[in-house]
Design an enzyme around this catalytic site. Structure first.
Site, PDB file in Angstrom:
ATOM      1  N   LYS A  94      -2.454  -1.586  -3.627  1.00  0.00           N
ATOM      2  CA  LYS A  94      -3.272  -0.368  -3.605  1.00  0.00           C
ATOM      3  C   LYS A  94      -2.396   0.859  -3.663  1.00  0.00           C
ATOM      4  O   LYS A  94      -1.409   0.905  -2.929  1.00  0.00           O
ATOM      5  CB  LYS A  94      -4.080  -0.376  -2.305  1.00  0.00           C
TER       6      LYS A  94
ATOM      7  N   TYR B 281     -15.417   1.435  -6.520  1.00  0.00           N
ATOM      8  CA  TYR B 281     -16.663   2.136  -6.178  1.00  0.00           C
ATOM      9  C   TYR B 281     -17.708   1.961  -7.265  1.00  0.00           C
ATOM     10  O   TYR B 281     -18.874   2.257  -7.049  1.00  0.00           O
ATOM     11  CB  TYR B 281     -16.361   3.624  -5.929  1.00  0.00           C
TER      12      TYR B 281
ATOM     13  N   LYS C  82       0.848  -1.186   0.000  1.00  0.00           N
ATOM     14  CA  LYS C  82       0.000   0.000   0.000  1.00  0.00           C
ATOM     15  C   LYS C  82       0.883   1.235   0.000  1.00  0.00           C
ATOM     16  O   LYS C  82       1.737   1.399   0.864  1.00  0.00           O
ATOM     17  CB  LYS C  82      -0.911   0.000   1.233  1.00  0.00           C
TER      18      LYS C  82
ATOM     19  N   GLU D 163       6.937  -6.404   0.856  1.00  0.00           N
ATOM     20  CA  GLU D 163       5.761  -6.245   1.713  1.00  0.00           C
ATOM     21  C   GLU D 163       4.755  -7.373   1.477  1.00  0.00           C
ATOM     22  O   GLU D 163       4.187  -7.926   2.413  1.00  0.00           O
ATOM     23  CB  GLU D 163       5.103  -4.886   1.453  1.00  0.00           C
TER      24      GLU D 163
ATOM     25  N   SER E  25     -10.271   5.878  -4.398  1.00  0.00           N
ATOM     26  CA  SER E  25     -11.192   7.000  -4.575  1.00  0.00           C
ATOM     27  C   SER E  25     -10.748   7.975  -5.668  1.00  0.00           C
ATOM     28  O   SER E  25     -11.560   8.382  -6.501  1.00  0.00           O
ATOM     29  CB  SER E  25     -11.372   7.723  -3.248  1.00  0.00           C
TER      30      SER E  25
END
Ligand code: PBG
Length: 326
Positions: free
Chosen positions: A251, A316, A199, A236, A277
């Site tokens: 992400k 979304y 992330k 990670e 977003s």
């Protein structure tokens, strides 16, 4: 002229032949819808920077979850938005049984049962008065190990509330192993972990900060990854896999397809990607101005994320996409 040795256009000539040979197929079952549930509101509240997305009430999120089931979506991710007065230094509303996120989990589970995979965001940033993802040390940095202890408490509270998966998104070191152990000790061996593994500290989270009423001043660069680093994404993700993550997530998605392709190439567990977003908002805003075709851009961006290797996409636009893909 000398005829071409091959004529690749033959496989592009009609919709039928294109459909036949498509290498990537996006299905509703791999789409996951992120939703926001706010405390103390009577009606769903639109989010200005995320056209078409709202902060839900406990009632309206149940209806949204039912729509997700009807649309054949794979899952739903729940984010809680507390009342401003309920924020404190340790984000306690994030793990209280009476906190908005835990109430939302219980409400959605009551509505959908096991027909939809419920994923709870496991992080404190929505609930802390300083807006960081954990508790602060005396020097103002986010204290890794003390934060992880609170994540364990939060994850167990989310399991009690009825979530199927917890989803640690704070990028603390060792968070997945600690949460796995905590869930197991509490008897929740069947609750899974969808880990935000790679992330990045991204400017594309902007609209999300509005969506959750974030109190953050500054940035998260001391715990989220530097966008410059590709190899570190592999580190990670491999750590989270070793620590027991059931699903690894990258992400943001669209600007990190290289990282996603790396992780997908060697991961032995399913890989998810989050179209965040800002990625959604850019498409929505340009489309509002008539500069791009909204539906085509959403479909193309999602297809690209799957093509790069995502088994699962958080977006979304999941409900909209599912409608077109049926
Ligand atoms: C942290 C979290 C964030 C997002 C998901 N989980 C915000 C952040 O890391 O600053 C962003 C999602 C999006 O932008 O759509 N709980």
């Amino acid at each position: 002229m000398i005829p071409p040795v091959r004529r690749p256009r033959r496989l592009r000539g009609t919709p039928a032949v294109r459909r036949l040979v498509a290498e990537t197929r996006v299905r509703p079952a791999q789409l996951v819808l992120p939703v926001f549930v706010a405390d103390g509101i009577a009606e769903p509240r639109p989010i200005g920077s995320l056209p078409g997305v709202v902060q839900h009430t406990l009632d309206s999120v149940r209806a949204e979850a039912s729509r997700a089931v009807a649309a054949g979506l794979g899952g739903i991710v729940l984010f809680g938005v507390p009342e401003p007065d309920d924020k404190d230094a340790t984000g306690s509303a994030g793990y209280a049984e009476s906190g908005i996120l835990n109430r939302a989990i219980a409400a959605v589970r009551a509505e959908v049962g096991d027909d939809l995979v419920i994923v709870a965001d496991t992080c404190l940033d929505e609930f802390t008065d300083h807006g960081h993802c954990g508790v602060l040390a005396a020097d103002g940095t986010v204290a890794n190990d003390a934060t992880v202890e609170l994540y364990v408490q939060q994850a167990v509270s989310q399991a009690v509330a009825g979530t199927h998966f917890v989803s640690p998104s704070g990028m603390m070191d060792g968070q997945v192993a600690a949460i796995r152990a905590g869930l197991d000790l509490a008897g929740f061996t069947d609750v899974g972990i969808l880990a935000y593994a790679a992330k990045y500290a991204s400017a594309f989270y902007g609209p999300f900060r509005e969506a959750v009423g974030s109190s953050l001043v500054g940035d998260r660069r001391a715990y989220q990854q530097d966008p410059a680093n590709r190899r570190e994404g592999r580190l990670e993700a491999s750590l989270d896999e070793l620590e027991g993550a059931d699903i690894l997530m990258v992400k943001p998605a669209g600007h990190y397809l290289d990282v996603l392709a790396d992780v997908a190439a060697w991961s032995r567990v399913p890989v998810a990607a989050y179209q965040v977003s800002g990625e959604y908002a850019m498409i929505a805003a340009a489309a509002e101005r008539g500069w791009i075709d909204r539906d085509a851009a959403l479909l193309e961006s999602t297809t690209a994320i799957v093509r790069a290797g995502a088994d699962i996409v958080l977006t979304y636009a999941a409900l909209e996409l599912a409608g077109w893909l049926r």
